[in-house]
Design a protein around this motif. Structure first.
Motif, PDB file in Angstrom:
ATOM      1  N   GLY A 165       0.681  -1.245   0.157  1.00 12.87           N
ATOM      2  CA  GLY A 165      -0.243  -0.024   0.217  1.00 12.87           C
ATOM      3  C   GLY A 165       1.025   1.121  -0.380  1.00 12.87           C
ATOM      4  O   GLY A 165       2.432   1.535   0.234  1.00 12.87           O
ATOM      5  N   ASP A 166       0.282   1.697  -0.028  1.00 15.58           N
ATOM      6  CA  ASP A 166       0.803   3.718  -0.029  1.00 15.58           C
ATOM      7  C   ASP A 166       1.475   4.627   0.845  1.00 15.58           C
ATOM      8  O   ASP A 166       2.321   4.988   1.188  1.00 15.58           O
ATOM      9  CB  ASP A 166       0.285   4.869  -1.090  1.00 15.58           C
ATOM     10  CG  ASP A 166      -0.407   4.335  -1.992  1.00 15.58           C
ATOM     11  OD1 ASP A 166       0.062   3.659  -2.601  1.00 15.58           O
ATOM     12  OD2 ASP A 166      -1.898   4.547  -2.512  1.00 15.58           O
ATOM     13  N   ASP A 167       0.656   3.799   2.230  1.00 19.13           N
ATOM     14  CA  ASP A 167       0.482   4.459   3.713  1.00 19.13           C
ATOM     15  C   ASP A 167       2.559   2.900   4.049  1.00 19.13           C
ATOM     16  O   ASP A 167       2.140   1.665   4.609  1.00 19.13           O
ATOM     17  CB  ASP A 167       0.176   4.097   4.797  1.00 19.13           C
ATOM     18  CG  ASP A 167       0.225   4.753   6.443  1.00 19.13           C
ATOM     19  OD1 ASP A 167       1.657   4.683   6.140  1.00 19.13           O
ATOM     20  OD2 ASP A 167      -0.675   5.587   6.920  1.00 19.13           O
ATOM     21  N   ALA A 168       3.105   3.570   4.287  1.00 20.69           N
ATOM     22  CA  ALA A 168       4.411   2.730   4.436  1.00 20.69           C
ATOM     23  C   ALA A 168       4.708   1.949   6.263  1.00 20.69           C
ATOM     24  O   ALA A 168       5.218   1.173   6.080  1.00 20.69           O
ATOM     25  CB  ALA A 168       5.671   3.430   4.105  1.00 20.69           C
ATOM     26  N   GLU A 223       4.767  -1.898   7.365  1.00 21.80           N
ATOM     27  CA  GLU A 223       5.054  -2.107   8.364  1.00 21.80           C
ATOM     28  C   GLU A 223       4.717  -2.387   9.306  1.00 21.80           C
ATOM     29  O   GLU A 223       5.074  -3.948   9.710  1.00 21.80           O
ATOM     30  CB  GLU A 223       6.344  -1.633   8.827  1.00 21.80           C
ATOM     31  CG  GLU A 223       7.542  -1.418   9.053  1.00 21.80           C
ATOM     32  CD  GLU A 223       8.003  -2.856   9.593  1.00 21.80           C
ATOM     33  OE1 GLU A 223       8.358  -3.868   9.777  1.00 21.80           O
ATOM     34  OE2 GLU A 223       8.187  -3.182   8.242  1.00 21.80           O
ATOM     35  N   GLU A 224       3.975  -2.153   9.725  1.00 21.88           N
ATOM     36  CA  GLU A 224       2.947  -2.430  11.085  1.00 21.88           C
ATOM     37  C   GLU A 224       2.502  -4.410  10.535  1.00 21.88           C
ATOM     38  O   GLU A 224       2.821  -5.098  11.551  1.00 21.88           O
ATOM     39  CB  GLU A 224       2.460  -1.489  11.411  1.00 21.88           C
ATOM     40  CG  GLU A 224       2.457  -0.858  12.345  1.00 21.88           C
ATOM     41  CD  GLU A 224       1.572   1.125  12.482  1.00 21.88           C
ATOM     42  OE1 GLU A 224       2.274   1.645  13.610  1.00 21.88           O
ATOM     43  OE2 GLU A 224      -0.102   0.486  12.071  1.00 21.88           O
ATOM     44  N   GLU A 225       2.029  -3.811   9.663  1.00 16.20           N
ATOM     45  CA  GLU A 225       0.866  -5.284   9.533  1.00 16.20           C
ATOM     46  C   GLU A 225       2.216  -6.418   9.088  1.00 16.20           C
ATOM     47  O   GLU A 225       1.785  -7.783   9.280  1.00 16.20           O
ATOM     48  CB  GLU A 225       0.308  -5.014   7.978  1.00 16.20           C
ATOM     49  CG  GLU A 225      -0.242  -5.890   7.176  1.00 16.20           C
ATOM     50  CD  GLU A 225      -2.529  -5.842   7.496  1.00 16.20           C
ATOM     51  OE1 GLU A 225      -3.199  -7.053   6.852  1.00 16.20           O
ATOM     52  OE2 GLU A 225      -2.513  -5.488   8.403  1.00 16.20           O
ATOM     53  N   GLY A 259      -4.290   0.446   4.336  1.00 19.31           N
ATOM     54  CA  GLY A 259      -3.990   1.766   4.381  1.00 19.31           C
ATOM     55  C   GLY A 259      -5.501   2.302   3.621  1.00 19.31           C
ATOM     56  O   GLY A 259      -5.535   3.419   3.658  1.00 19.31           O
ATOM     57  N   GLY A 260      -6.270   1.597   2.922  1.00 17.65           N
ATOM     58  CA  GLY A 260      -7.280   2.617   2.065  1.00 17.65           C
ATOM     59  C   GLY A 260      -8.580   1.932   2.619  1.00 17.65           C
ATOM     60  O   GLY A 260      -8.210   1.564   3.387  1.00 17.65           O
ATOM     61  N   PRO A 261      -9.496   2.405   1.971  1.00 17.49           N
ATOM     62  CA  PRO A 261     -10.729   2.644   2.833  1.00 17.49           C
ATOM     63  C   PRO A 261     -11.990   1.616   2.317  1.00 17.49           C
ATOM     64  O   PRO A 261     -10.788   0.111   2.225  1.00 17.49           O
ATOM     65  CB  PRO A 261     -11.465   3.465   2.386  1.00 17.49           C
ATOM     66  CG  PRO A 261     -11.529   3.383   0.807  1.00 17.49           C
ATOM     67  CD  PRO A 261      -9.519   3.730   0.794  1.00 17.49           C
TER      68      PRO A 261
END
Length: 263
Positions: free
Chosen positions: A126-129, A133-135, A219-221
Motif C-alpha cells: 500500500g501507499d502508507d509505508a 510495516e506494522e502489518e 491503508g485504503g478505505p
C-alpha cells in the motif's frame, strides 16, 4: 466453466473495477490447478459486469447479487461457496491479489493433510509505508506463533480471546468443512472472517504455512476502517456468545483461562 475444478475462488466486489481485474487475473494464474472464479457483485447497478464479461474467460462467472447487502460480504461469500464446485475454497477480496504459486502450494499442503483449514499469512502492500510495516511485523509474529505447532483448541482460544492470527484471504478451506461449519455469520459488521475460521478450525482442524498466499492492500478505505470501536466490541461479543452457546460454558471458560494464562 471447468468441468471439474480443483479450486473455487470467490470474490465479492463493490465498485472497484480496476482492482477487481487485478484480483481476477491473479486468481486465474494459479499454476497446476483447474480454477473456477466466482465474482459476486454487491452494487445495485452491477458495476463490475462489463469488465468481467469483457474478459471472455469461461473460468470466471459473474453474478449480480440482489438485493444489495449494504456492506455484508459474508452474504456473498456464503452464496459463492454454495455455488462452488471444487473441493477447495479460497475467498479473495476485490482489492487484494492472490500470490498464485504460493496459493497452489497451500492447496497441495491442505489436500495432503487431514485438516479442513490452512492458515497462512498476508504480504501487505500500500501507499502508507508505516501501515505496511506494522502489518508485516504483526503477521510475522502470528506466523512465528503458529510455527510452534499449537493445537487446534489453542488456536481457537487465541481467535476467541486474543490477537488475530488471520484475515479471510490468508486461509484455504475444504468445501465440506465450510458446509459443516455453517458459513460466515451474516449479522456481524466486522470480524466475521475471524469468527468463521475460528469455528472451522474447531470443527475440522488446521495446518499452517508460513509463506504468504495473498498480497493484501492496507491503508485504503475498507469496512474495517469505517467501523466504530463499539461495533468491533459488539462483533467480538457476538462471536463469543455464539461459541458459548454452541460448545458449552465449560469449554468456553477453559479456553478463556487458557488464553489468559498464555499456555
Amino acid at each position: 466453466m471447468n468441468p471439474s475444478p480443483d479450486l473455487s475462488i470467490i470474490i465479492p466486489t463493490f465498485r472497484r473495477e480496476a482492482m477487481l481485474l487485478d484480483a481476477v487475473h491473479s486468481a486465474l494464474a494459479v499454476p497446476g490447478l483447474q480454477v473456477e472464479v466466482w465474482v459476486l457483485d454487491d452494487s445495485p447497478e452491477g458495476s463490475a459486469r462489463s469488465v468481467i464479461e469483457g474478459l471472455g474467460d469461461p473460468r470466471v462467472t459473474y453474478l449480480l447479487h440482489q438485493p444489495p447487502t449494504g456492506g455484508h460480504p459474508a452474504v456473498l461469500r456464503n452464496r459463492g461457496a454454495q455455488l462452488a464446485r471444487a473441493p477447495l475454497l479460497y475467498f479473495l477480496d476485490d482489492d487484494d491479489r492472490a500470490l498464485p504459486e504460493a496459493l497452489a502450494r497451500a492447496c497441495a499442503q491442505l489436500s495432503a493433510s487431514a485438516a479442513g483449514v490452512l492458515i497462512s499469512a498476508p504480504q501487505p502492500f500500500g501507499d502508507d509505508a508505516q501501515r505496511v510495516e506494522e502489518e508485516r511485523a504483526y503477521f510475522e509474529q502470528a506466523v512465528a506463533w503458529l510455527a510452534q505447532g499449537p493445537s487446534a483448541l489453542r488456536v481457537v482460544a487465541r481467535l476467541l480471546f486474543g490477537p488475530a492470527l488471520l484475515v479471510c484471504s490468508t486461509c484455504v478451506i475444504r468445501r465440506d468443512a465450510f458446509l459443516a461449519t455453517g458459513g460466515f455469520s451474516t449479522t456481524m459488521p466486522v470480524y466475521e472472517d475471524i469468527d468463521f475460521y475460528m469455528r472451522a478450525v474447531r470443527q475440522a482442524g488446521y495446518v499452517a504455512m508460513a509463506e504468504p498466499v495473498v498480497a493484501r492492500r492496507v491503508g485504503g478505505p475498507s469496512l474495517i476502517s469505517a467501523c466504530t470501536r463499539p461495533q468491533m466490541l459488539a462483533a467480538y461479543a457476538e462471536s463469543q456468545g455464539q461459541y458459548r452457546r454452541q460448545r458449552g460454558w465449560w469449554e468456553f471458560m477453559a479456553l478463556k483461562l487458557w488464553q489468559r494464562l498464555g499456555r
